[in-house]
Design an enzyme around this catalytic site. Structure first.
Site, PDB file in Angstrom:
ATOM      1  N   GLU A 218      -4.755  -7.540  -5.425  1.00 38.10           N
ATOM      2  CA  GLU A 218      -5.287  -6.172  -5.411  1.00 38.10           C
ATOM      3  C   GLU A 218      -6.251  -5.897  -6.565  1.00 38.10           C
ATOM      4  OE1 GLU A 218      -2.139  -3.292  -4.980  1.00 38.10           O
ATOM      5  OE2 GLU A 218      -1.771  -3.854  -2.900  1.00 38.10           O
ATOM      6  N   GLU A 321      -0.277  -7.859   2.392  1.00 36.66           N
ATOM      7  CA  GLU A 321       0.780  -6.845   2.311  1.00 36.66           C
ATOM      8  C   GLU A 321       0.549  -5.789   3.384  1.00 36.66           C
ATOM      9  OE1 GLU A 321       1.217  -5.108  -1.580  1.00 36.66           O
ATOM     10  OE2 GLU A 321       1.016  -7.034  -2.607  1.00 36.66           O
TER      11      GLU A 321
END
Length: 499
Positions: A218, A321
């Site tokens: 991320e 995710e």
């Protein structure tokens, strides 16, 4: 700082292409190129209090704080034991069996830089003073996770989740709770991580079941991501010094098309073995909170990995995710709570349907288990039991199509291709045998994948690119090489349809 930045930039140049051997796919290649139905082991090696809270003593909130407090209060040896008990006890034999029984093919395991090689890469970082707690973490990671996963036919994605200074402002960097993403302004930290990634690639090369190495989790959104570009290039090259084939996974920084273009630009001479990681959450943004659950589900078709340059050609994706969670503000709309169970199932199934189509490397639910009870719509087992998520590529144990089916279907596809193009342009001197070669290559490779636990070719762009390079080397390029590509695509589809 300037010198360090130039060093990172210079290491980012000339990313090499990945070559496929001409033999049948090996077990290692199948682990690296198959499509995965996966799950994250959140809060195992990178602690998150909301998932597992025991190690957060005295109201601590992030890992560094918890480690410091444990060491000062319990002493080094007792603190080390407490952390090691957590890692060693995280997965039970029943857990491994459950994963295998539910057709899970890969685990994405978040790891902090402080845990690699006994804490060797913590010098000059905030974790240096507590590194003794982690001196056995890497050994435990290999013996209790990589090796045990391999015993069950499961691959491991090594996700470098925590970087020095943080790749984003969230607490899962391990070092702080909120704040700036300091990693991107520190060339010394980036160079240290390149050294660490080189070590990881070398140290794990003996394991067949390393599905990929993720160089950042991320990454913070950047309109002009030049720092990310340099780090990604340098990281890829560092890994390639030790392992020429292992997939290297980069974060899309919440903007997939930005990195589709970057990978495409780097692939003029062939596939570079990169997978782009996108995360699918529909519970965090203000835009999603304004929508009702049915609207969120309906909008997935148009907003999950869409609008990609040239349709994303040449680029393989993973969803690192996702969950079945939608925000309370969404549930408050249109009396949705009254139909919550059904809508959660619809949400999970729609995500699975689209990810199966668009994420060739696979998709990984967040997360596997919680310390207390279950995590509801964040919980893999709970959502599996509810029927919201299941494996659409569960071919293990099914009979594999025989060569008679291959020949029959191949002849049908070849005749259809030949007749269409000969009628469309009778004067053109096509090379239809290329189509036949592509079809047979795809079918035969698919069969070899299938023979290993019902695996399916997933990183289609990379695998196809490698086989195309071999075809061109053998038969020359020519203006009709596209016929081989059409044949390859037809072969992949035909095999899957015949299963």
């Amino acid at each position: 700082m300037v010198f360090g930045g130039l060093k990172v930039k210079s290491k980012a140049n000339n990313i090499p292409t990945v070559q496929l051997p001409g033999d049948k796919p090996s077990k290692r290649q199948i682990y690296q190129y198959r499509q995965n139905y996966g799950v994250n082991l959140g809060a195992c090696f990178v602690l998150e209090k909301w998932i597992f809270h025991d190690l957060f003593i005295d109201n601590t909130n992030f890992e560094l704080e918890a480690a410091e407090k444990s060491m000062s209060k319990l002493g080094k040896d007792e603190a080390q034991k407490k952390f090691e008990d957590h890692w060693n006890g995280f997965m039970t034999d029943d857990d491994w069996k459950w994963l295998e029984d539910h057709n899970v093919t890969s685990l994405r395991i978040p790891v902090g830089y402080w845990e690699v090689d006994g804490g060797k890469f913590t010098d000059g970082t905030k974790f240096s003073k507590v590194k003794d707690i982690y001196k056995n973490a890497w050994t435990i990671f290999k013996s209790q996770f990589v090796e045990k996963a391999g015993n069950h036919g499961i691959s491991v994605v090594v996700d470098i989740h925590g970087l020095p200074g943080g790749a984003n402002g969230d607490s899962h960097s391990g070092e702080k709770e909120g704040g700036d993403a300091e990693f991107w302004s520190s060339s010394s930290a980036q160079l240290s991580m390149c050294d660490m990634l080189r070590f990881i690639a070398k140290d794990l090369k003996s394991y067949d079941n390393i599905g990929g190495i993720q160089v950042v989790n991320e990454s913070v959104f950047a309109d002009d991501p030049k720092k990310q570009r340099y780090y990604y290039g340098a990281a890829i090259n560092s890994i390639r010094e030790e392992d020429k084939e292992v997939p290297v996974i980069i974060s899309d920084g919440w903007w997939p098309d930005q990195w589709v273009k970057w990978v495409q630009e780097k692939q003029d001479n062939g596939n570079i073995g990169v997978v782009v990681d996108h995360h699918c959450y529909r519970c965090a943004s203000d835009n999603d909170k304004k929508k009702s659950p049915p609207q969120i589900i309906q909008d997935l078709e148009g907003d999950l990995l869409t609008n990609l340059n040239d349709g994303g050609k040449g680029v393989d994706f993973m969803i690192g995710e996702y969950s079945c969670v939608m925000d309370g503000q969404s549930w408050d709309k249109d009396n949705a709570n009254a139909k919550r169970d059904d809508l959660v199932v619809d949400f999970g199934r729609k995500q699975t349907e689209l990810m199966n189509q668009r994420a060739g490397f696979g998709w990984f639910f967040w997360t596997f288990k919680f310390q207390s009870g279950n995590g509801g719509e964040w919980d893999f087992k709970t959502m599996s039991d509810k029927g919201a998520i299941s494996c659409p590529i569960a071919f293990r144990g099914k009979s594999i199509p025989d060569d008679g089916k291959r020949d029959k279907r191949g002849e049908e596809e070849f005749n259809g291709h030949k007749n269409y193009w000969d009628n469309a342009n009778p004067k053109e001197k096509y090379e239809h045998d290329r189509f036949k070669d592509g079809f047979l290559t795809a079918w035969n490779d698919s069969k070899t994948f299938a023979e290993f636990n019902g695996s399916v070719i997933g990183r289609k762009e990379a695998w196809k690119g490698g086989r195309l390079a071999e075809h061109i080397k053998a038969k020359g390029k020519g203006k009709h090489v596209w016929e081989w590509e059409h044949g390859f695509d037809a072969g992949l589809k035909a095999f899957k349809d015949s299963w």
